[in-house]
Design an enzyme around this catalytic site. Structure first.
Site, PDB file in Angstrom:
ATOM      1  N   GLY A  71      -1.976   3.527  -6.645  1.00 14.62           N
ATOM      2  CA  GLY A  71      -3.002   3.838  -7.559  1.00 14.62           C
ATOM      3  C   GLY A  71      -2.584   4.968  -8.395  1.00 14.62           C
ATOM      4  O   GLY A  71      -2.603   5.286  -9.619  1.00 14.62           O
ATOM      5  N   CYS A 101      -4.910   6.654  -2.805  1.00 14.22           N
ATOM      6  CA  CYS A 101      -4.391   5.454  -3.194  1.00 14.22           C
ATOM      7  C   CYS A 101      -2.934   5.843  -3.936  1.00 14.22           C
ATOM      8  O   CYS A 101      -2.849   6.445  -4.991  1.00 14.22           O
ATOM      9  CB  CYS A 101      -5.221   4.749  -4.269  1.00 14.22           C
ATOM     10  SG  CYS A 101      -4.298   2.977  -4.408  1.00 14.22           S
ATOM     11  N   CYS A 138       1.001  -1.053   0.182  1.00  8.64           N
ATOM     12  CA  CYS A 138       0.147  -0.095   0.184  1.00  8.64           C
ATOM     13  C   CYS A 138       0.977   1.239  -0.096  1.00  8.64           C
ATOM     14  O   CYS A 138       1.995   1.420   1.000  1.00  8.64           O
ATOM     15  CB  CYS A 138      -0.817  -0.057   1.260  1.00  8.64           C
ATOM     16  SG  CYS A 138      -1.930   1.572   1.403  1.00  8.64           S
ATOM     17  N   HIS A 187      -3.957  -2.786 -10.801  1.00  7.70           N
ATOM     18  CA  HIS A 187      -4.743  -1.746 -10.929  1.00  7.70           C
ATOM     19  C   HIS A 187      -5.251  -1.578 -12.326  1.00  7.70           C
ATOM     20  O   HIS A 187      -4.805  -1.997 -13.329  1.00  7.70           O
ATOM     21  CB  HIS A 187      -3.783  -0.423 -10.894  1.00  7.70           C
ATOM     22  CG  HIS A 187      -3.441  -0.196  -9.428  1.00  7.70           C
ATOM     23  ND1 HIS A 187      -4.350   0.548  -8.547  1.00  7.70           N
ATOM     24  CD2 HIS A 187      -2.357  -0.472  -8.555  1.00  7.70           C
ATOM     25  CE1 HIS A 187      -3.798   0.626  -7.311  1.00  7.70           C
ATOM     26  NE2 HIS A 187      -2.627  -0.116  -7.373  1.00  7.70           N
ATOM     27  N   GLU A 218     -11.026   0.783  -4.064  1.00  7.06           N
ATOM     28  CA  GLU A 218      -9.900   0.143  -3.578  1.00  7.06           C
ATOM     29  C   GLU A 218     -10.465  -1.333  -3.488  1.00  7.06           C
ATOM     30  O   GLU A 218     -11.789  -1.507  -2.814  1.00  7.06           O
ATOM     31  CB  GLU A 218      -9.345   0.476  -2.223  1.00  7.06           C
ATOM     32  CG  GLU A 218      -8.193   1.680  -2.451  1.00  7.06           C
ATOM     33  CD  GLU A 218      -7.255   1.681  -1.308  1.00  7.06           C
ATOM     34  OE1 GLU A 218      -6.895   0.606  -0.763  1.00  7.06           O
ATOM     35  OE2 GLU A 218      -6.991   2.948  -0.936  1.00  7.06           O
TER      36      GLU A 218
END
Length: 307
Positions: free
Chosen positions: A230, A227, A76, A168, A218
């Site tokens: 992202g 994100c 993350c 993604h 998410e």
């Protein structure tokens, strides 16, 4: 009631409950079950996920992250910045750089200001091959850019795939992002058969060649304020499709990140992180036996999100 001390941290509004497994050993809980309880907003602490700060035999420290639905994430981007802020202020006050082990590999983090409220992260090299994202279909060794996808509701979207630590799906649109039906489209793409491990979804609108607006769905969480992985994915796809420059500011509802794709190889992310508050999280004693399992050090990340 048993209780565990925790620290609430956030980066661009992506918020996490953080437990310190460095200062003391953590209990042998079923973290997936616990996070589903703790992350319920208005009923408990609330958060996008639960993060464990742990010792590492491969790096300076180790991160484990669980999404709000109890699934475990490989990595993350916002989370690793929040963990870096915590480590720089609690366990590595004299350090300017640390190496953090994640389920997606080791990430180097850098103190970008004296109080470590701004963190720079080496996010590694993005994975573009279809099989590495992963996405179903052929050819497995080729990138997936602007692929049409029919959704169950009859709508067709055009998406690109990339893995920047987690998978993604990126959609560029021209309409204002607040009018885009992200809850409906994001949920459909997240669990589409094209993505065997599910996927995060980013919908993006170009403002300038070095500035882009993004909303995020998410995996395992739903819509979030930001994100990090992202934001990196959007810049990669934007560069490859001729929309964006390699150094771009990504604006999300929770704030901005600066992403630099160095020579179209290594990704760098710079953004804020801070401690919000501290407390003690209750664990109902009657659930203790049910929630205990193998020690957390034996756990491995499952195919799940990030932030």
């Amino acid at each position: 009631m048993n209780a565990l001390p925790f620290v609430k941290v956030q980066g661009n509004g992506n918020d996490f409950i953080l437990l310190d497994g460095i200062a003391q050993a953590l209990p042998e809980w079923d973290w997936g079950a616990l996070v589903r309880q703790w992350c319920r907003r208005r009923y408990h602490i609330g958060g996008d996920g639960l993060m464990l700060a742990l010792p590492s035999t491969r790096a300076d420290f180790r991160m484990r992250l669980f999404n709000a639905d109890g699934s475990e994430a490989e990595m993350c981007g916002n989370g690793v910045r929040c963990l870096a802020h915590f480590l720089f202020t609690r366990h590595a006050q004299d350090e300017a750089q640390l190496r953090i082990e994640t389920g997606a590999g080791i990430r180097e983090v850098f103190r970008a200001c004296p109080d470590a409220t701004l963190i720079r992260v080496d996010m590694g090299v993005p994975l573009l091959a279809r099989a590495a994202i992963p996405m179903a279909g052929t050819p497995p060794d080729q990138p997936v850019l602007e692929q049409p996808l029919a959704l169950p509701n009859g709508r067709e979207v055009c998406l690109s795939g990339v893995n920047t630590g987690t998978p993604h799906a990126v959609l560029f649109v021209e309409q204002p992002l607040d009018t885009f039906p992200l809850e409906q489209i994001g949920a459909s793409i997240e669990r589409h058969a094209l993505f065997p491990n599910r996927t995060n979804v980013q919908v993006a609108r170009v403002c300038q060649r070095n500035r882009v607006e993004v909303r995020t769905w998410e995996r395992g969480v739903g819509e979030t304020f930001a994100c990090g992985t992202g934001a990196c994915a959007v810049v990669v796809v934007g560069v490859l499709t001729g929309r964006l420059e390699t150094s771009t500011v990504v604006r999300m509802p929770g704030g901005e990140l600066h992403i630099h794709w160095e020579e179209r190889q290594r990704l760098w992310m710079t953004g804020p992180a801070q401690t919000v508050f501290e407390g003690r999280a209750p664990v109902p004693s009657e659930e203790s036996a049910r929630m205990r399992r193998s020690p957390e050090t034996k756990g491995k990340p499952t195919a799940s999100n990030s932030v």
